[in-house]
Write an enzyme that holds these catalytic residues in place. Structure first.
Site, short mmCIF file in Angstrom:
data_model
loop_
_atom_site.label_atom_id
_atom_site.label_comp_id
_atom_site.label_asym_id
_atom_site.label_seq_id
_atom_site.Cartn_x
_atom_site.Cartn_y
_atom_site.Cartn_z
CB CYS A 116 32.99 73.72 79.04
SG CYS A 116 32.74 73.74 77.26
CG HIS A 256 33.42 78.11 80.05
ND1 HIS A 256 34.50 77.81 79.24
CD2 HIS A 256 32.33 77.55 79.44
CE1 HIS A 256 34.09 77.11 78.21
NE2 HIS A 256 32.78 76.94 78.29
CG ASN A 286 33.12 77.30 74.50
OD1 ASN A 286 34.15 76.94 75.07
ND2 ASN A 286 31.93 76.85 74.84
O1 UT7 Z 1 30.57 75.66 76.89
C1 UT7 Z 1 29.69 74.63 77.22
C2 UT7 Z 1 28.35 75.10 77.55
N1 UT7 Z 1 27.71 75.68 76.40
C3 UT7 Z 1 27.05 76.82 76.53
O2 UT7 Z 1 27.04 77.40 77.57
C4 UT7 Z 1 26.24 77.30 75.34
C5 UT7 Z 1 24.85 77.69 75.78
N2 UT7 Z 1 23.99 78.11 74.70
C6 UT7 Z 1 24.14 79.27 74.01
O3 UT7 Z 1 25.13 79.95 74.17
C7 UT7 Z 1 23.03 79.71 73.11
O4 UT7 Z 1 21.89 78.91 73.32
C8 UT7 Z 1 23.38 79.68 71.59
C9 UT7 Z 1 24.38 80.77 71.27
C10 UT7 Z 1 23.92 78.33 71.21
C11 UT7 Z 1 22.10 79.98 70.79
O5 UT7 Z 1 21.54 81.21 71.20
P1 UT7 Z 1 19.99 81.29 71.58
O6 UT7 Z 1 19.71 82.68 71.93
O7 UT7 Z 1 19.70 80.25 72.62
O8 UT7 Z 1 19.32 80.95 70.21
P2 UT7 Z 1 18.20 79.85 69.89
O9 UT7 Z 1 18.83 78.52 69.77
O10 UT7 Z 1 17.06 80.04 70.83
O11 UT7 Z 1 17.72 80.36 68.48
C12 UT7 Z 1 17.06 81.63 68.29
C13 UT7 Z 1 16.77 81.80 66.82
C14 UT7 Z 1 16.10 80.58 66.18
O12 UT7 Z 1 15.23 81.04 65.16
P3 UT7 Z 1 13.64 81.14 65.41
O13 UT7 Z 1 13.23 79.73 65.78
O14 UT7 Z 1 13.50 82.09 66.57
O15 UT7 Z 1 13.14 81.63 64.13
C15 UT7 Z 1 17.26 79.85 65.55
O16 UT7 Z 1 16.86 79.06 64.47
O17 UT7 Z 1 18.01 81.99 66.12
C16 UT7 Z 1 18.16 80.99 65.09
N3 UT7 Z 1 19.57 80.61 65.01
C17 UT7 Z 1 20.45 81.29 64.27
N4 UT7 Z 1 20.32 82.34 63.45
C18 UT7 Z 1 21.44 82.79 62.85
C19 UT7 Z 1 20.20 79.61 65.66
N5 UT7 Z 1 21.50 79.62 65.34
C20 UT7 Z 1 21.68 80.64 64.48
C21 UT7 Z 1 22.81 81.15 63.80
N6 UT7 Z 1 22.65 82.22 63.01
N7 UT7 Z 1 24.04 80.63 63.95
#
Ligand code: UT7
Length: 332
Positions: A116, A256, A286
């Site tokens: 990225c 970004h 993204n």
């Molecule tokens: O561009 C290159 C660099 N990349 C980035 O900068 C991306 C960095 N990461 C992120 O933007 C975020 O971590 C994500 C958007 C990918 C995920 O958001 P998050 O707030 O970190 O969510 P998480 O992975 O901690 O998940 C929170 C909860 C989980 O459920 P429990 O365990 O709390 O019950 C996940 O299972 O949300 C759940 N979850 C979803 N729910 C609905 C994960 N993905 C989804 C989804 N829809 N798509």
């Protein structure tokens, strides 16, 4: 004689017509519009659906848009760099094909890959060629067909990425405008958290790698998020300090577009008002190497000659950094 700096003198962009909305994603994986919007800021993304078309198609459209708008003669372009994480093919350089297709027949061309941060690093590379006096017109294109490496059964990644391309022209400037300073970083610790396991030299393609879905992007989102928040904010703050810029001196933050929460964390550490923070993640998601030039294209009308722009990016590897650039023209 005044110092030669490297200025952006033209911008172009392209996104495909097909829109993949949060509502449609709700029908593909266990997710919902509310979760995607609040956790990422994304509402929809664009996908290149036509069979047989790769990243070069996006890059060519963006470059042609720049050429039409700026009326430059492509035969005068010295170098074409395509910043991309999704080249058309693993070996034949995508940029070479792009250069030929846009009529840059006197240019040499190569691809640049830093996930990225590809476009940000590309800005540094393009500017160095100009500052050295070696070349006069460098076309830098950021293009990615992320849909070619995304698993649309994996809700952790399919809600985030989209396809698109943007292009900028770097030329010499003798008024002190253009790229002023850069702070670029990388750390191999990131390799495990955002990657495609197979298809490279460590794990070449096989029936098994296909069966195990190892040709798609894997992301440990939570870990990448943590590194991205601190990494992008750190370098942006440092470049401001090093150049004695207060939050009032910054006219635009060009960050970004990976997650609206990461952008907010960066701007708040910089103390920059929300009105100066460019955001279009809701429309495109993204787009990896295309996020920064797509912002420049969408907001070009707002920039004034002499404006201070701070660019910031974070990506796989890990790769990240910040660039301070003075805008060089008023939009007619
Ligand atoms: O561009 C290159 C660099 N990349 C980035 O900068 C991306 C960095 N990461 C992120 O933007 C975020 O971590 C994500 C958007 C990918 C995920 O958001 P998050 O707030 O970190 O969510 P998480 O992975 O901690 O998940 C929170 C909860 C989980 O459920 P429990 O365990 O709390 O019950 C996940 O299972 O949300 C759940 N979850 C979803 N729910 C609905 C994960 N993905 C989804 C989804 N829809 N798509």
């Amino acid at each position: 004689m005044s110092k030669t700096t490297a200025a952006i003198t033209a911008v172009g962009a392209y996104v495909p017509d097909f829109v993949l909305s949060n509502q449609v994603l709700e029908t593909l994986v266990d997710t919902n519009d509310e979760w995607i919007t609040t956790r990422t800021g994304i509402k929809e993304r664009r996908l290149l659906k036509e069979e047989g078309k790769g990243t070069s198609f996006l890059a060519i459209q963006a470059a042609q848009n720049l050429i039409e708008k700026s009326k430059i003669n492509p035969e005068e372009i010295d170098l074409v760099i395509v910043a991309t994480a999704t080249p058309d093919m693993p070996v034949a350089s995508t940029s070479v094909y792009v250069a030929t297709q846009i009529g840059a027949v006197n240019a040499f061309a190569y691809d640049l890959q830093a996930a990225c941060s590809s476009f940000l690093y590309g800005m540094s590379t393009a500017a160095a060629y100009i500052e050295s006096g070696r070349y006069k017109k460098v076309l830098l294109i950021g293009a990615d067909k992320m849909s070619s490496i995304i698993d649309y059964t994996d809700r952790a990644t399919c809600i985030i990425f989209g396809d698109g391309a943007g292009a900028v022209l770097f030329e010499p400037n003798y008024e002190g405008l253009g790229l002023q300073d850069e702070f670029l970083r990388s750390d191999g610790i990131g390799r495990e958290y955002l990657k495609i396991d197979a298809g490279g030299s460590i794990l070449p393609p096989s029936e098994e790698t296909v069966k195990n879905r190892q040709h798609f992007v894997f992301q440990d989102g939570k870990t990448v998020f943590k590194y991205a928040v601190s990494g992008m904010a750190d370098v942006s703050e440092k470049i401001m300090q090093r150049n004695h810029l207060s939050h009032n001196d910054v006219d635009w933050l060009v960050a970004h577009q990976a997650n609206k929460r990461i952008i907010d964390a960066t701007s708040s550490r910089m103390g920059v008002d929300e009105s100066k923070v460019l955001v279009n993640i809701e429309k495109y998601g993204n787009t990896t190497s295309a996020t920064l030039p797509l912002l420049l294209s969408d907001f070009e009308q707002k920039f004034k000659k002499g404006d201070n722009l701070i660019f910031a990016a974070f990506g796989g590897g890990f790769t990240w950094g910040s660039i301070y650039l003075k805008w060089a023209y008023d939009k007619k």
